[in-house]
Design a protein around this motif. Structure first.
Motif, PDB file in Angstrom:
ATOM      1  N   TYR A 168       1.269   5.479   1.271  1.00 56.82           N
ATOM      2  CA  TYR A 168       0.802   6.332   2.682  1.00 56.82           C
ATOM      3  C   TYR A 168      -0.449   6.565   2.601  1.00 56.82           C
ATOM      4  CZ  TYR A 168       5.848   6.147   3.954  1.00 56.82           C
ATOM      5  OH  TYR A 168       7.222   5.772   4.201  1.00 56.82           O
ATOM      6  N   ASP A 169      -1.164   6.877   1.728  1.00 57.37           N
ATOM      7  CA  ASP A 169      -2.443   7.541   1.632  1.00 57.37           C
ATOM      8  C   ASP A 169      -3.703   6.569   1.416  1.00 57.37           C
ATOM      9  OD1 ASP A 169      -1.644   7.052  -0.956  1.00 57.37           O
ATOM     10  OD2 ASP A 169      -2.543   8.802  -1.913  1.00 57.37           O
ATOM     11  N   PRO A 199      -6.822   4.681   2.302  1.00 54.99           N
ATOM     12  CA  PRO A 199      -7.912   4.959   3.070  1.00 54.99           C
ATOM     13  C   PRO A 199      -8.050   3.777   4.286  1.00 54.99           C
ATOM     14  CG  PRO A 199      -8.960   4.923   0.921  1.00 54.99           C
ATOM     15  CD  PRO A 199      -7.330   4.436   0.807  1.00 54.99           C
ATOM     16  N   GLU A 200      -8.551   4.508   5.329  1.00 53.19           N
ATOM     17  CA  GLU A 200      -8.595   3.529   6.770  1.00 53.19           C
ATOM     18  C   GLU A 200      -9.645   2.601   6.433  1.00 53.19           C
ATOM     19  OE1 GLU A 200      -7.761   4.083   9.995  1.00 53.19           O
ATOM     20  OE2 GLU A 200      -6.055   5.526   9.616  1.00 53.19           O
ATOM     21  N   ASP A 201     -10.671   2.554   5.386  1.00 49.15           N
ATOM     22  CA  ASP A 201     -11.601   1.628   5.325  1.00 49.15           C
ATOM     23  C   ASP A 201     -11.332   0.837   4.274  1.00 49.15           C
ATOM     24  OD1 ASP A 201     -11.857   3.495   3.509  1.00 49.15           O
ATOM     25  OD2 ASP A 201     -14.055   3.493   3.825  1.00 49.15           O
ATOM     26  N   TYR A 202     -10.232   0.658   3.531  1.00 54.75           N
ATOM     27  CA  TYR A 202      -9.909  -0.194   2.401  1.00 54.75           C
ATOM     28  C   TYR A 202      -9.280  -1.252   3.071  1.00 54.75           C
ATOM     29  CZ  TYR A 202      -8.131  -1.414  -2.235  1.00 54.75           C
ATOM     30  OH  TYR A 202      -7.712  -2.232  -3.268  1.00 54.75           O
ATOM     31  N   GLY A 203      -9.618  -2.689   2.585  1.00 51.10           N
ATOM     32  CA  GLY A 203      -9.463  -3.759   3.165  1.00 51.10           C
ATOM     33  C   GLY A 203      -9.399  -4.946   1.877  1.00 51.10           C
ATOM     34  N   TYR A 231       0.883  -1.189   0.212  1.00 54.65           N
ATOM     35  CA  TYR A 231       0.081  -0.220  -0.070  1.00 54.65           C
ATOM     36  C   TYR A 231       0.960   1.029   0.007  1.00 54.65           C
ATOM     37  CZ  TYR A 231      -3.860  -3.106   1.248  1.00 54.65           C
ATOM     38  OH  TYR A 231      -4.928  -3.930   1.375  1.00 54.65           O
TER      39      TYR A 231
END
Length: 51
Positions: A25-26, A28-32, A23
């Motif tokens: 640095y940017d 998204p928190e909800d990306y999985g 990944y």
């Protein structure tokens, strides 16, 4: 350091057993793992490998 995730393809017909997803640095928190697909068979039956 950006996160790296090891992912296993659970498709029995696929010859790829695992791959690494790197990944930026940017990310998204909800990306999985639910947004990913196997790079060989395009299947979405994936499992995160915990080291």
């Amino acid at each position: 350091m950006p996160p790296t995730q090891e992912v296993a393809c659970e498709n029995d017909d696929c010859f790829l057993d695992m791959f690494e997803n790197h990944y930026t640095y940017d990310v998204p928190e909800d990306y999985g793992i639910d947004e990913l697909a196997c790079p060989v068979c395009q299947g979405t039956d994936l499992r995160a490998i915990e080291l």
